[in-house]
Design an enzyme around this catalytic site. Sequence first.
Site, PDB file in Angstrom:
ATOM      1  CB  SER A  38      43.026  41.549  46.813  1.00  0.00           C
ATOM      2  OG  SER A  38      43.524  41.119  45.578  1.00  0.00           O
ATOM      3  CG  ASP A 199      40.575  39.230  44.868  1.00  0.00           C
ATOM      4  OD1 ASP A 199      40.180  39.897  45.832  1.00  0.00           O
ATOM      5  OD2 ASP A 199      41.487  39.608  44.107  1.00  0.00           O
TER       6      ASP A 199
END
Length: 340
Positions: A38, A199
């Site tokens: 991320s 993610d």
Amino acid sequence: MIADAVFEGGGMRALAHIGALAVAEERGYRWYRLAGTSAGAMIAALVAAGYSAAELHAIMGAIDYRRFADEATDDHLHLHQVSRLLFKLGLHAGTYLEHFVRELLLARGLRTFGDLRLPFETVAASDPPAYRLTVIAADISRRRLLCLPQDLHSERAGYGLDPDQLDIARAVRMSASIPFFYVPVILQRPDGGLSYIVDGGLVSDFPLFALAPVDGQQARPLLGFRLCENDGAEDQDGGHGEDGQDLSRAPALLPPGNLIAFSQALLATMLSAHDRLVLEQRTRGAEAIRTISIPVGSIGATRFDLSRDEIEALYQQGRTAAERFFAGPDPGQAGSAAMP
């Protein structure tokens, strides 16, 4: 001093990584392989491109972070946002995030992972992967963790894509696609199916495994940059701070009725046990991973309205945590290891 580094995800809180990086670089560290999830993937990508912590500090201090949401939002969803969430599975397109990373990489002459491939003769069988950068994403269509770029071509994954041709900024965008907040990235597979990529924090927010050697022999020191809500002592004492407080009883940080915050809390809960287990397994080995735990309080991952003072405070918290780390009981192991 050459080392590998792994960066935990955390949205805006990941700005604290830059302060910790600055201290490590002032002590002579330079980076060989990098991995992240991320926002940690974004930091790792820019470091892999050759940006120093001082350069990143200047860049990150000048950004209007509200643009990462692509459009202004408030506590009440507008009709077009509801439509995007329902039909595209995310509130925001993530266009600016990808453009931001791509422009910084192009400024250093990098576009695809082929530009980050290590020379063949320097890659030992015990020292994967063959790229300077690995980012973590999640394929929720196939319930699978992805190590990008290498998993795009593996027979196990079956995407049939050339890892060298994967756009680095696109991979970072995949890794940072916070569920419900950003629209997922969609990959067309050779079998005709669609994979929704989100993610990497869904599967591993602190991907130490990505740079672990096959044979257990660490070629270089490996530093982990990890974010925590408290003073970092929970990484050493089983979940308690310096005063013995049970951190699991800390006040809830969820604002009522906030779907994004609720989703992030679910992810954090799932990941905490998984990544702690990996950390404990690795640190019991002969080559312990050295982890810098950076306290960042309860700042939300998508707090794109942080003030300049709050952004600078995150940087300083990173510096303070790294200085404490290198001044610890075994600074020789952390800062004076023999390096190639």
